[in-house]
Each structure stands twice: as structure tokens, then as C-alpha cells.
Design a protein around this motif. Structure first.
Motif, PDB file in Angstrom:
ATOM      1  N   GLN A   1     -39.875  -8.731 -34.801  1.00 32.17           N
ATOM      2  CA  GLN A   1     -39.906  -7.501 -35.576  1.00 32.17           C
ATOM      3  C   GLN A   1     -38.528  -7.180 -36.148  1.00 32.17           C
ATOM      4  OE1 GLN A   1     -42.851  -6.014 -35.942  1.00 32.17           O
ATOM      5  NE2 GLN A   1     -42.060  -4.424 -37.334  1.00 32.17           N
ATOM      6  N   ARG A   2     -37.480  -7.420 -35.352  1.00 29.22           N
ATOM      7  CA  ARG A   2     -36.118  -7.088 -35.791  1.00 29.22           C
ATOM      8  C   ARG A   2     -35.526  -8.126 -36.744  1.00 29.22           C
ATOM      9  NH1 ARG A   2     -35.465  -5.216 -30.384  1.00 29.22           N
ATOM     10  NH2 ARG A   2     -34.678  -7.256 -29.722  1.00 29.22           N
ATOM     11  N   HIS A   3     -36.004  -9.353 -36.664  1.00 25.67           N
ATOM     12  CA  HIS A   3     -35.394 -10.423 -37.465  1.00 25.67           C
ATOM     13  C   HIS A   3     -36.456 -11.175 -38.270  1.00 25.67           C
ATOM     14  CE1 HIS A   3     -31.725  -9.769 -35.145  1.00 25.67           C
ATOM     15  NE2 HIS A   3     -32.455  -9.834 -34.056  1.00 25.67           N
ATOM     16  N   PRO A   4     -37.081 -10.520 -39.220  1.00 30.88           N
ATOM     17  CA  PRO A   4     -38.116 -11.199 -40.014  1.00 30.88           C
ATOM     18  C   PRO A   4     -37.573 -12.380 -40.806  1.00 30.88           C
ATOM     19  CG  PRO A   4     -37.512  -9.077 -40.997  1.00 30.88           C
ATOM     20  CD  PRO A   4     -36.899  -9.118 -39.638  1.00 30.88           C
ATOM     21  N   ASP A   5     -36.274 -12.351 -41.127  1.00 31.90           N
ATOM     22  CA  ASP A   5     -35.678 -13.464 -41.863  1.00 31.90           C
ATOM     23  C   ASP A   5     -35.721 -14.755 -41.057  1.00 31.90           C
ATOM     24  OD1 ASP A   5     -33.678 -12.030 -40.199  1.00 31.90           O
ATOM     25  OD2 ASP A   5     -32.337 -13.633 -40.866  1.00 31.90           O
ATOM     26  N   LEU A   6     -35.670 -14.617 -39.729  1.00 33.32           N
ATOM     27  CA  LEU A   6     -35.739 -15.801 -38.880  1.00 33.32           C
ATOM     28  C   LEU A   6     -37.094 -16.492 -39.012  1.00 33.32           C
ATOM     29  CD1 LEU A   6     -33.981 -14.914 -35.500  1.00 33.32           C
ATOM     30  CD2 LEU A   6     -33.443 -16.807 -37.024  1.00 33.32           C
ATOM     31  N   LEU A   7     -38.142 -15.711 -39.157  1.00 28.07           N
ATOM     32  CA  LEU A   7     -39.475 -16.284 -39.313  1.00 28.07           C
ATOM     33  C   LEU A   7     -39.560 -17.057 -40.626  1.00 28.07           C
ATOM     34  CD1 LEU A   7     -41.665 -13.261 -38.137  1.00 28.07           C
ATOM     35  CD2 LEU A   7     -40.597 -15.066 -36.760  1.00 28.07           C
ATOM     36  N   GLU A   8     -38.947 -16.512 -41.668  1.00 26.87           N
ATOM     37  CA  GLU A   8     -38.943 -17.193 -42.966  1.00 26.87           C
ATOM     38  C   GLU A   8     -38.142 -18.486 -42.898  1.00 26.87           C
ATOM     39  OE1 GLU A   8     -37.443 -14.438 -45.788  1.00 26.87           O
ATOM     40  OE2 GLU A   8     -39.000 -12.933 -45.426  1.00 26.87           O
ATOM     41  N   THR A   9     -36.988 -18.421 -42.232  1.00 35.59           N
ATOM     42  CA  THR A   9     -36.144 -19.607 -42.105  1.00 35.59           C
ATOM     43  C   THR A   9     -36.851 -20.683 -41.289  1.00 35.59           C
ATOM     44  OG1 THR A   9     -34.161 -18.224 -42.197  1.00 35.59           O
ATOM     45  CG2 THR A   9     -33.883 -20.467 -41.367  1.00 35.59           C
ATOM     46  N   ALA A  10     -37.512 -20.271 -40.215  1.00 31.60           N
ATOM     47  CA  ALA A  10     -38.239 -21.229 -39.384  1.00 31.60           C
ATOM     48  C   ALA A  10     -39.352 -21.904 -40.183  1.00 31.60           C
ATOM     49  CB  ALA A  10     -38.803 -20.530 -38.158  1.00 31.60           C
ATOM     50  N   ALA A  11     -40.063 -21.133 -40.978  1.00 26.99           N
ATOM     51  CA  ALA A  11     -41.139 -21.708 -41.788  1.00 26.99           C
ATOM     52  C   ALA A  11     -40.586 -22.722 -42.781  1.00 26.99           C
ATOM     53  CB  ALA A  11     -41.886 -20.594 -42.517  1.00 26.99           C
ATOM     54  N   ALA A  12     -39.444 -22.391 -43.405  1.00 31.16           N
ATOM     55  CA  ALA A  12     -38.819 -23.304 -44.355  1.00 31.16           C
ATOM     56  C   ALA A  12     -38.317 -24.572 -43.672  1.00 31.16           C
ATOM     57  CB  ALA A  12     -37.670 -22.604 -45.072  1.00 31.16           C
ATOM     58  N   ALA A  13     -37.961 -24.441 -42.390  1.00 31.71           N
ATOM     59  CA  ALA A  13     -37.457 -25.590 -41.624  1.00 31.71           C
ATOM     60  C   ALA A  13     -38.576 -26.362 -40.937  1.00 31.71           C
ATOM     61  CB  ALA A  13     -36.448 -25.115 -40.582  1.00 31.71           C
ATOM     62  N   ARG A  14     -39.812 -25.939 -41.161  1.00 28.12           N
ATOM     63  CA  ARG A  14     -40.990 -26.592 -40.572  1.00 28.12           C
ATOM     64  C   ARG A  14     -40.984 -26.492 -39.044  1.00 28.12           C
ATOM     65  NH1 ARG A  14     -38.418 -29.484 -44.037  1.00 28.12           N
ATOM     66  NH2 ARG A  14     -37.589 -30.920 -42.477  1.00 28.12           N
ATOM     67  N   VAL A  15     -40.582 -25.330 -38.551  1.00 28.82           N
ATOM     68  CA  VAL A  15     -40.516 -25.087 -37.110  1.00 28.82           C
ATOM     69  C   VAL A  15     -41.389 -23.886 -36.775  1.00 28.82           C
ATOM     70  CG1 VAL A  15     -39.030 -24.395 -35.188  1.00 28.82           C
ATOM     71  CG2 VAL A  15     -38.198 -26.039 -36.877  1.00 28.82           C
ATOM     72  N   ARG A  16     -42.217 -24.010 -35.742  1.00 29.56           N
ATOM     73  CA  ARG A  16     -43.060 -22.910 -35.294  1.00 29.56           C
ATOM     74  C   ARG A  16     -42.393 -22.196 -34.126  1.00 29.56           C
ATOM     75  NH1 ARG A  16     -48.659 -25.976 -34.336  1.00 29.56           N
ATOM     76  NH2 ARG A  16     -47.191 -27.333 -33.232  1.00 29.56           N
ATOM     77  N   ILE A  17     -42.447 -20.877 -34.136  1.00 33.40           N
ATOM     78  CA  ILE A  17     -41.869 -20.072 -33.055  1.00 33.40           C
ATOM     79  C   ILE A  17     -42.995 -19.557 -32.176  1.00 33.40           C
ATOM     80  CG2 ILE A  17     -40.434 -18.087 -32.475  1.00 33.40           C
ATOM     81  CD1 ILE A  17     -39.115 -18.283 -35.183  1.00 33.40           C
ATOM     82  N   ARG A  18     -42.917 -19.874 -30.874  1.00 34.47           N
ATOM     83  CA  ARG A  18     -43.920 -19.427 -29.928  1.00 34.47           C
ATOM     84  C   ARG A  18     -43.558 -18.049 -29.375  1.00 34.47           C
ATOM     85  NH1 ARG A  18     -47.023 -23.134 -27.198  1.00 34.47           N
ATOM     86  NH2 ARG A  18     -47.998 -21.257 -26.338  1.00 34.47           N
ATOM     87  N   GLN A  19     -44.563 -17.207 -29.208  1.00 37.87           N
ATOM     88  CA  GLN A  19     -44.330 -15.876 -28.659  1.00 37.87           C
ATOM     89  C   GLN A  19     -44.364 -15.916 -27.141  1.00 37.87           C
ATOM     90  OE1 GLN A  19     -46.491 -12.672 -30.476  1.00 37.87           O
ATOM     91  NE2 GLN A  19     -46.339 -11.354 -28.669  1.00 37.87           N
ATOM     92  N   VAL A  20     -43.367 -15.242 -26.522  1.00 41.20           N
ATOM     93  CA  VAL A  20     -43.302 -15.124 -25.067  1.00 41.20           C
ATOM     94  C   VAL A  20     -43.001 -13.679 -24.714  1.00 41.20           C
ATOM     95  CG1 VAL A  20     -42.493 -17.495 -24.714  1.00 41.20           C
ATOM     96  CG2 VAL A  20     -40.826 -15.652 -25.020  1.00 41.20           C
ATOM     97  N   ILE A  21     -43.260 -13.333 -23.483  1.00 46.10           N
ATOM     98  CA  ILE A  21     -42.866 -12.003 -23.005  1.00 46.10           C
ATOM     99  C   ILE A  21     -41.431 -12.080 -22.501  1.00 46.10           C
ATOM    100  CG2 ILE A  21     -45.253 -11.387 -22.424  1.00 46.10           C
ATOM    101  CD1 ILE A  21     -44.525 -11.882 -19.477  1.00 46.10           C
ATOM    102  N   PRO A  22     -40.708 -10.953 -22.417  1.00 46.63           N
ATOM    103  CA  PRO A  22     -39.300 -10.973 -22.003  1.00 46.63           C
ATOM    104  C   PRO A  22     -39.065 -11.642 -20.659  1.00 46.63           C
ATOM    105  CG  PRO A  22     -39.832  -8.847 -22.969  1.00 46.63           C
ATOM    106  CD  PRO A  22     -41.129  -9.596 -22.858  1.00 46.63           C
ATOM    107  N   GLU A  23     -39.980 -11.478 -19.715  1.00 50.12           N
ATOM    108  CA  GLU A  23     -39.793 -12.060 -18.386  1.00 50.12           C
ATOM    109  C   GLU A  23     -39.779 -13.587 -18.452  1.00 50.12           C
ATOM    110  OE1 GLU A  23     -41.348  -7.977 -17.982  1.00 50.12           O
ATOM    111  OE2 GLU A  23     -41.928  -9.723 -19.190  1.00 50.12           O
ATOM    112  N   VAL A  24     -40.534 -14.143 -19.354  1.00 48.80           N
ATOM    113  CA  VAL A  24     -40.554 -15.601 -19.517  1.00 48.80           C
ATOM    114  C   VAL A  24     -39.255 -16.079 -20.164  1.00 48.80           C
ATOM    115  CG1 VAL A  24     -41.643 -17.501 -20.775  1.00 48.80           C
ATOM    116  CG2 VAL A  24     -43.051 -15.788 -19.612  1.00 48.80           C
ATOM    117  N   LEU A  25     -38.824 -15.371 -21.187  1.00 51.40           N
ATOM    118  CA  LEU A  25     -37.597 -15.771 -21.877  1.00 51.40           C
ATOM    119  C   LEU A  25     -36.392 -15.684 -20.947  1.00 51.40           C
ATOM    120  CD1 LEU A  25     -37.245 -16.669 -24.852  1.00 51.40           C
ATOM    121  CD2 LEU A  25     -36.180 -14.463 -25.272  1.00 51.40           C
TER     122      LEU A  25
END
Length: 303
Positions: free
Chosen positions: A92-116
Motif C-alpha cells: 500500500q505504501r510503495h505502489p511503485d515497487l509493484l510496478e517495478t517488480a512487474a517490469a522486472a518479471r518478478v512476482r511479490i508474495r504476500q505475507v503477514i508481518p510475523e512471517v516476514l
């Protein structure tokens, strides 16, 4: 838990997830060395890793699930981003990261804070972590006749100092950073954070000895300067008085935070250079001294 529209699901909620447990081993140097992978934490560093991957051609990025003709999984490209995990809040705070990841052909998996939290050693997690392939290069690739400014860290043990020196080298336009085998691991999480993303901008060499570096640098026409205040030493601010040319192609050598450069290390250098102290401070810390010396060479070389 709802899945963020920009993240890949299903949401990882178990701290004992096999993929997470495997990645958490990268907090140990031995495992980083064995797998040649490391952890990158925080939006700035992950962004730079993804930007670097964007610049690779599709053929240069080997996907981890692709197999070679003999059935063995091929090695991903140096610096390839293999996994990225983020919380919904980070997305939510870094939408640009999602765009950059898509351009780099990388998928970002969602985790909860305790997992991270299983992947970080910081008190307050920055809520995004990546697993990246090692990106160091051979010594001969950077110590060549085109190199004008090299930064050599010899027996530098503090991760923050090493990372800051690398960041300064990047900002000053140095050609590469060489980290000797007696120094801190450049892929230590604290070192990686201290580079603030510069690790993905400048070539890095690891696991070499200072004598080897000095010999090759001289053979390629660079002067090898030791940042060392013990006499005899040139004065960094008036080097011309003693015949030192800071506009020349240079490999700067910086030693340990506590004891500096041992006599044996200083002996393999062409000359020592001291930073003058005009106040009452006994000395400067390594990162500060490296910044002054690197920028003094960069300034003279720009003239």
C-alpha cells in the motif's frame, strides 16, 4: 486475510512455511556462501535490486523453475531476484515497487508481518524482503586498463563501515569495490542495508588477497595508495608538495577500523596518505576517512 490486488497469493501466514524457513538460513554466512544467495531488506534496497533486473535481457534471467537439457536446474543470473515477500501494508505504501517488480518479471508474495520477521534481524521490519543471487565479479574484470578509481577494503570487519564505504564509492563514480577475504561478508544483512542499494550499482569483488590486488593493479597502471597516517605519509591536502598525483588512476586501500593497516599490508602499497586533522580529534572512523579520500581522488580526476 484479504489478498492485496498487487501481490501474489495465497497469503503466507505460517512462520514454518518451507520456503520461508529455507530463506531464513541466509542469515548465516556459511549458508549464503554455499547457496550464493543473500537477503535484501527494505523498499529502497529491494527497489534497486528489481531495477537492476529490469536492465537484464529476458534471456539473461534464468527462472528458478526452468531446467537445462541434462535435467539439472540452471544457475540464475548474477544478481537475479529469486523471491520477494511483502506485507499488504508495504504494498500500500510503495505502489511503485509493484510496478517495478512487474517490469522486472518478478512476482511479490504476500505475507503477514510475523512471517516476514523470520527473515529480518531489525527491530522494526521494513516489511519487504527479497532473496537475490550473489553478484560479485572476478578481480580481472574490474582491475583493467580502463579503471580509474578502485576502492579496496582490507580486513574491514564492521558491516556498517563496509556498506557505507561501498555507498560512497558508488556516489563518487568509482569503478569497483574490492573486499578482501579477511573482511566482513559483503552480503551480511547489515552490510547490505548500509549500502542503501548501491550494492546493485557498482561491481564488487570478494574473497581475494590484498597482495594479489596490489600486484594486478600496478600491472594495469594504477597507483596503490594506503590510507594510513603513520609516517612517512603524503598529506592528502597538499599531495603535490611530496610528488603525489591524485589525478592519476588509483586503487585506494582502507584497513581495519581498530588497528588500520598492518605493516605487511602497507608494504604492498606504493605510498601512504594521511588525512590532516585540524582539530583535537584523535582520528576519523573508517567510513569517514574513506569518504574523504575517495572523493579527493574523484575530484582531482574530474579536473
Amino acid at each position: 486475510m484479504d489478498l492485496h490486488p498487487g501481490l501474489q497469493g495465497p497469503v503466507i501466514t505460517r512462520t514454518d512455511s518451507p520456503r520461508i524457513k529455507e530463506a531464513s538460513k541466509l542469515s548465516r554466512r556459511a549458508w549464503r556462501t554455499k547457496t550464493r544467495r543473500f537477503l535484501v531488506e527494505g523498499p529502497q534496497a529491494v527497489r534497486e535490486a528489481l531495477e537492476r533486473q529490469r536492465e537484464l535481457t529476458p534471456a539473461a534471467v534464468t527462472l528458478p523453475n526452468r531446467t537445462s537439457e541434462d535435467g539439472a536446474p540452471p544457475r540464475p543470473a548474477a544478481g537475479a531476484v529469486l523471491d520477494v515477500w511483502a506485507t499488504a501494508e508495504a504494498a500500500q505504501r510503495h505502489p511503485d515497487l509493484l510496478e517495478t517488480a512487474a517490469a522486472a518479471r518478478v512476482r511479490i508474495r504476500q505475507v503477514i508481518p510475523e512471517v516476514l520477521a523470520q527473515l529480518t534481524d531489525t527491530v522494526a521490519s521494513q516489511e519487504i524482503v527479497a532473496v537475490v543471487e550473489h553478484l560479485d565479479v572476478p578481480l580481472g574484470q574490474v582491475v583493467n586498463r580502463d579503471a580509474r578509481l578502485l576502492v579496496v577494503l582490507s580486513q574491514v570487519r564492521d558491516p556498517g563501515n563496509a556498506g557505507t564505504a561501498l555507498r560512497v564509492a558508488d556516489a563518487a563514480g568509482a569503478d569497483a569495490v574490492i573486499v578482501t577475504s579477511s573482511s566482513v561478508d559483503v552480503y551480511n544483512p547489515k552490510t547490505v542495508r548500509s549500502t542503501a542499494g548501491s550494492l546493485f550499482h557498482i561491481p564488487v569483488v570478494t574473497g581475494v588477497g590484498l597482495p594479489e590486488v596490489a600486484e594486478l593493479a600496478r600491472a594495469r597502471g594504477l597507483q596503490v595508495l594506503a590510507a594510513d597516517a603513520h609516517p612517512p605519509a603524503h598529506d592528502l591536502h597538499v599531495p603535490w608538495d611530496t610528488g603525489l598525483d591524485l589525478s592519476a588512476r588509483t586503487a585506494w586501500v582502507f584497513g581495519n577500523e581498530a588497528w588500520g593497516l598492518p605493516e605487511a599490508d602497507r608494504a604492498v602499497c606504493d605510498a601512504a596518505v594521511a588525512i590532516p586533522l585540524y582539530g583535537k580529534a584523535e582520528s576519523l572512523n573508517l567510513a569517514t576517512a574513506a569518504s574523504i579520500c575517495i572523493y579527493e581522488s574523484a575530484r582531482n580526476q574530474q579536473v
